[in-house]
Enzyme design. Structure first.
Site: not given
Ligand SMILES: *[C@@H]1O[C@H](CO)[C@@H](O)[C@H](O)[C@H]1NC(C)=O
Ligand SMILES: *[C@@H]1O[C@H](CO)[C@@H](O)[C@H](O)[C@H]1NC(C)=O
Ligand SMILES: *[C@@H]1O[C@H](CO)[C@@H](O)[C@H](O)[C@H]1NC(C)=O
Ligand SMILES: *[C@@H]1O[C@H](CO)[C@@H](O)[C@H](O)[C@H]1NC(C)=O
Ligand SMILES: *[C@@H]1O[C@H](CO)[C@@H](O)[C@H](O)[C@H]1NC(C)=O
Length: 557
Positions: A109, A383, A401, A422, A441-442
């Site tokens: 990420r 996402t 994402t 982000e 993050s989820s």
């Protein structure tokens, strides 16, 4: 019949019997050979957000590629078919289980660049709206991540993975139905027509493309071609990177070439959490895996034994679910980049003592927001997710994402890349931001080893809704006995970050009434972004489900 001889009758009966036995034998043989119910696959499958991209992944597998090759090809394709969701200007988390059962997490990420806007968090939205602008761009990790997982698990040449996408980007794609629907939404239409994205998503009259139009990405096709030929370095140290940085600076952003050069993929062991006889492998923080595990571990004590629930049992089940989700909201601030907060961590979320302590606080009614230590904030959305299982038993659960819809709507005309936003993931969940830090993050790409010895590769998209969507799909399927398809299709209950409860259209109204009577504050919303894609191998058959909410279709063989 009158002159029919007894031996003839016997003979006919015998022939009939032999025939019947043959038919039964044939049926059994077919079952053994075919084995799998219709709609499932024998060898391998890919569940992406669209038919075209599930097919791109499958074509890699059929050419001898691994599940990782399939996942990368499917994601590159998704960056064209659902460019609002992900792309090489973003980042991903891959959870990968190898044949012998070892599960690793590859986290690439985005991270905070060396220089970033002062008091960035003052720009955070206070209500449900997008974080638009270049100040939110994190260092993209997508291609560095593909490079690392491909080196480890890839079987096809790197360039091969780009072939379907280069062809689509250059040749054009008939306007994907989900994208057409999204662009026709007045809110999204306004944002796109008023941003540099209009270069690729608008017609001559500067109106967004719609049904029947052809979507093309000529610049991105060139970029992908260069990366296919020269590798990820073309972006992280080469000309594409320099062009990308120029465009980001033109848009007012702060990223430098040095940021791209410094990007590191994080490789870690997955966290393994037992849920009764199920083992769940989750990505560690700052992903949302621990929150998902926390909710499921709390729920383990509240699932009725029988599989078909009456309305009171359903109310009870969802009441407990909502309470668990409210406590999970109170724990959101336990999720942060462990490299930056060494003194604290999120280990308690999977600790049985803490889980039992919280479970004891779940009562037969609901409580004020302070009971759950929730700090109200705003929710996020966006996402994509891809689940892949290959013939050799390699399993890939990949969530990718650029954060919100089209990221922060910053498009790089020199490279064709759409940039992420982000850094807005820090909003409401952190008080500081530091260079090199990864936002919470989820995202929660997970792999479960089920009670029957099966493997469930599952994950979701839709920002804050990911946790609810994945948790309820797992509960519906593994604990309440619904088929994987029904489990995913079931409307969800979502507890937002102010602890209001939102029910997806189609949710059982008697159950909603029952939950209101228990004191839950129910709020209506037209916005549901939850999407779950999963692949499951059980008894030698592979079921693959791509969520119909995003008009997805899986592929396999
Ligand atoms: C799976 O991963 C473990 C740990 O990295 C390794 O020891 C093992 O050889 C791997 N198995 C296969 C089949 O690659
Ligand atoms: C686009 O949206 C408008 C309303 O905003 C609706 O009337 C129309 O049917 C939609 N078109 C498509 C193709 O969905
Ligand atoms: C486009 O963006 C500008 C600058 O943010 C704003 O002033 C303008 O109102 C926007 N136009 C539309 C149609 O949204
Ligand atoms: C809600 O669920 C109950 C229990 O399964 C069922 O009897 C009822 O018909 C459902 N109601 C609606 C409106 O679907
Ligand atoms: C809820 O629980 C309390 C004590 O645990 C009990 O006194 C009360 O009757 C229960 N209420 C309902 C509606 O079940």
């Amino acid at each position: 019949m009158a002159n029919c001889k007894p031996w003839l009758v016997c003979c006919l009966v015998l022939v009939g019997l032999i025939g019947a036995v043959a038919v039964v034998c044939l049926c059994i043989a077919l079952l053994v050979v075919e084995g799998c119910p219709s709609g499932s696959f024998k060898f391998a499958a890919v569940s992406a957000d669209s038919r075209i991209c599930s097919n791109a992944g499958r074509s890699m597998l059929q050419q001898g590629g691994s599940a990782v090759d399939g996942a990368i090809a499917a994601l590159l394709c998704t960056s064209l078919v659902n460019p609002q969701s992900m792309g090489i200007g973003g980042g991903s988390i891959f959870t990968i289980r190898n044949k012998t059962g070892n599960v690793k997490v590859y986290n690439f990420r985005e991270v905070v660049p060396k220089s970033f806007k002062a008091n960035l968090l003052n720009d955070c939205p206070v209500s449900f709206r997008m974080s638009i602008g270049s100040q939110w761009i994190g260092i993209p990790g997508e291609l560095r991540g593909y490079e690392v997982v491909h080196k480890q698990y890839g079987r096809l040449p790197w360039a091969k993975l780009f072939e379907p996408s280069i062809q689509l980007a250059r040749g054009g794609i008939e306007m994907p139905p989900y994208l057409a629907k999204l662009l026709n939404n007045s809110f999204v239409k306004n944002i796109v027509e008023n941003s540099s994205l209009c270069k690729i998503l608008c017609n001559k009259n500067k109106n967004v493309l719609g049904k029947g139009d052809i979507l093309k990405f000529p610049k991105l096709a060139e970029t992908m071609e260069t990366i296919a030929e020269k590798g990820a370095d073309a972006l992280y140290t080469g000309k594409i990177g320099q062009d990308l940085i120029k465009d980001i600076k033109d848009a007012g952003g702060t990223l430098e070439m040095e940021d791209l050069k410094s990007f590191q993929v994080r490789v870690e062991d997955a966290w393994t959490v037992p849920l009764g006889n199920i083992q769940m492998h989750i990505p560690p923080p700052p992903s949302g895996g621990a929150l998902l595990a926390f909710i499921l571990a709390l729920m383990k004590g509240f699932i009725p034994k029988q599989k078909s629930l009456d309305v009171y049992q359903k109310i009870g089940m969802y009441h407990h679910y909502i309470e668990a989700a409210k406590f999970a909201n109170g724990q959101k601030r336990s999720i942060f980049d462990p490299q930056f907060n060494k003194a604290k961590n999120a280990n308690h979320l999977i600790d049985p003592d803490f889980i039992n302590h919280i479970r004891a606080k779940i009562t037969n009614r609901t409580h004020d927001i302070s009971y759950y230590s929730v700090k109200p904030s705003s929710d996020r959305f966006g996402t994509t997710h891809v689940s892949v299982l290959d013939e050799d038993g390699l399993a890939v659960s990949a969530t990718s994402t650029i954060n919100e819809i089209f990221g922060g709507t910053v498009y790089s005309p020199r490279t064709g890349i759409i940039l992420n936003n982000e850094l807005s993931d820090f909003c409401g969940r952190a008080d500081t931001v530091r260079a090199g830090e990864q936002p919470p993050s989820s995202m929660t790409p997970v792999i479960l080893e089920t009670e029957s010895g099966g493997l469930l590769v599952i994950g979701g998209s839709g920002g804050s809704m990911i946790t609810s969507a994945v948790a309820l799909s797992i509960i519906n399927h593994l604990w309440l006995g619904m088929t994987l398809k029904d489990a995913i299709a079931m409307p969800i209950a979502f507890v937002d970050s102010k602890n209001n409860v939102k029910f997806e259209p189609g949710f059982n109204t008697s159950v909603i009434d029952g939950l209101k009577a228990l004191g839950h504050k129910v709020v209506d919303t037209p916005y549901f972004f939850n999407v779950v894609n999963a692949v499951e191998k059980d008894n030698g058959c592979i079921a693959a489900i791509s969520d119909e909410r995003k008009m997805g279709v899986p592929a396999g063989y």
